[in-house]
Design a protein around this motif. Structure first.
Motif, PDB file in Angstrom:
ATOM      1  N   TRP A  40       0.827  -1.201   0.000  1.00 14.37           N
ATOM      2  CA  TRP A  40       0.000   0.000   0.000  1.00 14.37           C
ATOM      3  C   TRP A  40       0.869   1.261   0.000  1.00 14.37           C
ATOM      4  N   TYR A  43       1.896   1.663  -3.499  1.00 12.04           N
ATOM      5  CA  TYR A  43       0.760   2.175  -4.265  1.00 12.04           C
ATOM      6  C   TYR A  43       0.637   3.691  -4.088  1.00 12.04           C
ATOM      7  N   ASN A  57      -1.721   0.614  -9.362  1.00 11.47           N
ATOM      8  CA  ASN A  57      -2.260  -0.712  -9.022  1.00 11.47           C
ATOM      9  C   ASN A  57      -1.406  -1.823  -9.615  1.00 11.47           C
ATOM     10  N   ALA A  61       0.375  -4.510  -7.217  1.00 13.98           N
ATOM     11  CA  ALA A  61       0.037  -5.930  -7.409  1.00 13.98           C
ATOM     12  C   ALA A  61       1.285  -6.739  -7.743  1.00 13.98           C
ATOM     13  N   TYR A  65       2.715  -9.686  -5.399  1.00 15.35           N
ATOM     14  CA  TYR A  65       2.901 -11.028  -5.945  1.00 15.35           C
ATOM     15  C   TYR A  65       4.312 -11.534  -5.665  1.00 15.35           C
ATOM     16  N   ILE A  87      -4.011  -8.365  -1.986  1.00 19.25           N
ATOM     17  CA  ILE A  87      -4.800  -7.715  -3.033  1.00 19.25           C
ATOM     18  C   ILE A  87      -6.040  -7.023  -2.458  1.00 19.25           C
ATOM     19  N   LEU A  90      -6.342  -3.276  -2.506  1.00 15.55           N
ATOM     20  CA  LEU A  90      -6.300  -2.693  -3.841  1.00 15.55           C
ATOM     21  C   LEU A  90      -7.636  -2.790  -4.582  1.00 15.55           C
ATOM     22  N   LEU A  91      -8.527  -3.641  -4.122  1.00 16.87           N
ATOM     23  CA  LEU A  91      -9.787  -3.866  -4.825  1.00 16.87           C
ATOM     24  C   LEU A  91     -10.594  -2.570  -4.935  1.00 16.87           C
ATOM     25  N   ILE A 121      -8.516  -0.057 -12.615  1.00 22.61           N
ATOM     26  CA  ILE A 121      -7.944  -0.627 -11.390  1.00 22.61           C
ATOM     27  C   ILE A 121      -7.875  -2.147 -11.495  1.00 22.61           C
ATOM     28  N   THR A 122      -8.953  -2.762 -11.962  1.00 23.62           N
ATOM     29  CA  THR A 122      -9.005  -4.214 -12.076  1.00 23.62           C
ATOM     30  C   THR A 122      -7.957  -4.740 -13.053  1.00 23.62           C
ATOM     31  N   ILE A 125      -4.431  -4.485 -11.492  1.00 27.26           N
ATOM     32  CA  ILE A 125      -4.146  -5.568 -10.550  1.00 27.26           C
ATOM     33  C   ILE A 125      -3.857  -6.861 -11.307  1.00 27.26           C
TER      34      ILE A 125
END
Length: 147
Positions: A40, A43, A57, A61, A65, A87, A90-91, A121-122, A125
């Protein structure tokens, strides 16, 4: 600066709550909480530097990972434990909520703007995770050729 520190602490506390809810083992709770706080922070840093939702994002991500793979090997646990918990902050919950609110209230401007943010955003990620997986595959192939 104060607001960012509060956000990082809140992301860690939120992950701690999900760790307890998902019954993550005690040795993995601290590692997952610290990983989320670091992701975060990254981010927020990238978002402040670029102002882009996708890039921030994507980077967060990717970092979470890589962190999940490292912690999985170090703590001998599943990488999904760290990845899924990482994650969660971040959603795009807020963006998705306002997308649906715009749809229901017939506010097309709210619907379109928040819908675009949700998709960006999706995809950020997902792309971060995919790039991390591909990097790990290539690294393991290189390692096997060296041996």
């Amino acid at each position: 600066m104060k607001q960012e520190i509060v956000q990082i602490i809140t992301a860690g506390i939120g992950t701690l709550g999900f760790s307890i809810y998902f019954r993550v083992s005690e040795k993995n709770v601290i590692a997952s909480t610290l990983g989320v706080a670091a992701a975060w922070a990254i981010y927020l840093l990238i978002y402040k530097l670029t102002g882009g939702l996708f890039v921030s994002n994507f980077t967060a991500a990717l970092v979470i990972y890589i962190y999940s793979e490292i912690m999985a090997r170090f703590l001998k646990a599943l990488s999904n434990i760290f990845l899924i918990l990482g994650i969660i902050p971040l959603l795009p919950g807020g963006a998705l909520y306002y997308t649906m609110y715009g749809l229901v209230s017939s506010d097309s401007e709210m619907f379109v703007q928040n819908g675009i943010n949700t998709v960006v955003i999706t995809f950020g990620i997902a792309a971060g995770i995919v790039v991390g997986v591909v990097m790990l595959i290539y690294i393991s192939k290189i390692q096997s050729k060296i041996k």
